[in-house]
Design an enzyme around this catalytic site. Structure first.
Site, short mmCIF file in Angstrom:
data_model
loop_
_atom_site.label_atom_id
_atom_site.label_comp_id
_atom_site.label_asym_id
_atom_site.label_seq_id
_atom_site.Cartn_x
_atom_site.Cartn_y
_atom_site.Cartn_z
N SER A 1 46.91 31.47 72.10
CA SER A 1 46.21 31.17 70.85
C SER A 1 44.83 30.62 71.13
CB SER A 1 47.00 30.16 70.02
OG SER A 1 48.12 30.77 69.43
N ASP B 1 40.23 31.30 60.84
CA ASP B 1 40.92 30.63 61.94
C ASP B 1 39.98 30.56 63.16
OD1 ASP B 1 42.81 29.45 63.51
OD2 ASP B 1 44.12 31.21 63.67
N HIS C 1 43.68 26.83 64.21
CA HIS C 1 45.06 26.37 64.21
C HIS C 1 45.42 25.63 65.50
CE1 HIS C 1 46.05 30.21 66.39
NE2 HIS C 1 46.96 29.43 66.94
#
EC number: 3.4.21.-
Length: 360
Positions: A311, A213, A153
């Site tokens: 992230s 992911d 992502h």
């Protein structure tokens, strides 16, 4: 400088601490190290990664245990050790313990800023924005001299007009051009141009469960390791891939948002307890999110979690003296650090084959 004979006696004494039976292997024979990775039985002095551990200013109990359990025999009264991680020719390899996951100091205390040389595999991904400005908004982990591992992502779910620009390694304090702690001056961080980005083909932007992911970023050149830049280990062996982490302590590190919702200038770390994915699934099912074995959870204690700025960053555990990347920061509750709702991470062990198939 201590003579070779004295050094060898010290090594033998150190390696004999546990009093375990040494495998009677011959010099050059195949062996398996304490974490299940293949290697060769060689003279201790010829296994630089083990020598580096032995020469650390302070050896942790894990260090001593790893040295002890690495013994594989004797050759002319000299200690032989199982040395893993020999680089294969013709293709970029993934390092194995003890060639990875080693930092010069063991000073992990959860919930504080990191020391300058802690977690030297942490990376920052820089983005170019339409207004001509640049910013760091995702993290990653160095896995060898050409790649970092991050979240898919961080590549595909970015604002319109943004572009992944570069990767920065060796950073500690974003507010300073020269990182210094006490009397230690770190080398300047390096910014690397990107040769290739590989997003897992199973990642779907519309899937709010964020399955698969995970992504790889390849630099346009090899990097040189230093005290502030090195690779973290991946769980390559079957024994490491099958290891259960639920209920055990892990660490995350990065420059993400703090509880005050402002990005940190210095690299932070937080201690998180790993939660079985089956136990954390109910907290997300009410929002239509379905977790599976390719994911894992950690945290869930008020104020202790990874936030959006982290992230793609690492979730890691120290095992047998080396740090291993067990998870990649994926997503979490809408309110970061909310009690009772652990964060969700991509389970790296489930993607080792994909990683190996996509590096070169």
């Amino acid at each position: 400088m201590i003579g070779n004979r004295v050094i060898n006696l010290l090594i033998v004494a150190t390696l004999a601490l546990a009093g375990q039976t040494v495998l009677a292997l011959e010099l050059g024979q195949d062996c398996v190290n304490p974490v299940g990775e293949a290697g060769k039985c060689v003279l201790f002095r010829e296994c630089q990664p083990l020598v580096d551990i032995y020469n650390k200013p302070v050896n942790t109990p894990d260090d001593t245990q790893f040295l002890t359990e690495s013994r594989c025999g004797l050759y002319e009264r000299k200690t032989l050790v199982c040395c893993a991680g020999v680089r294969s020719k013709g293709k970029t390899s993934l390092p194995e313990s003890p060639n990875c996951g080693v930092q010069l100091t063991d000073r992990v205390i959860g919930g504080q800023p990191t020391k300058i040389d802690e977690f030297p595999w942490t990376a920052l991904i820089e983005y170019e924005k339409p207004n001509g400005r640049f910013g760091f908004h995702c993290g990653g982990s160095v896995i060898n001299e050409r790649y970092i591992l991050t979240a898919a992502h961080c590549i595909t779910s970015i604002p319109r007009g943004w572009k992944v620009h570069r990767v920065r390694l060796g950073e500690w304090d974003l507010s300073s051009t020269t990182d210094q702690e006490d009397d230690f001056y770190a080398d300047a961080p390096i910014d690397l141009d990107i040769e290739k980005i590989i997003v897992h083909p199973g990642y779907n932007l519309q899937d709010k469960s964020h399955h698969n992911d995970i992504a790889l970023i390849r630099f346009n050149r090899e990097i040189n390791y230093s005290s502030t830049i090195s690779a973290i280990c991946l769980p390559l062996s079957n024994s490491l891939r099958n290891r259960k982490h639920a209920g055990l302590s892990s660490y995350a590190a990065g420059w993400g948002k703090t509880e005050t919702a402002s990005a940190s200038q210095k690299k932070l770390k937080v201690e998180l307890t790993v939660v079985d994915v089956k136990d954390c699934s109910p907290a997300y099912q009410r929002n239509g999110i379905s977790l599976d074995s390719t994911q894992m959870c950690a945290g869930g204690i008020r104020g202790k979690d990874t936030c959006s700025g982290d992230s793609g960053g690492p979730l890691m555990r120290q095992m047998s003296g080396s740090w291993y990347l067990i998870g990649v920061v994926s997503f979490g509750p809408q309110k970061c650090g909310a009690p009772g709702v652990p964060g969700v991470y991509t389970n790296v062990a489930e993607y080792v084959d994909w990683i190996k198939d996509n590096i070169y």
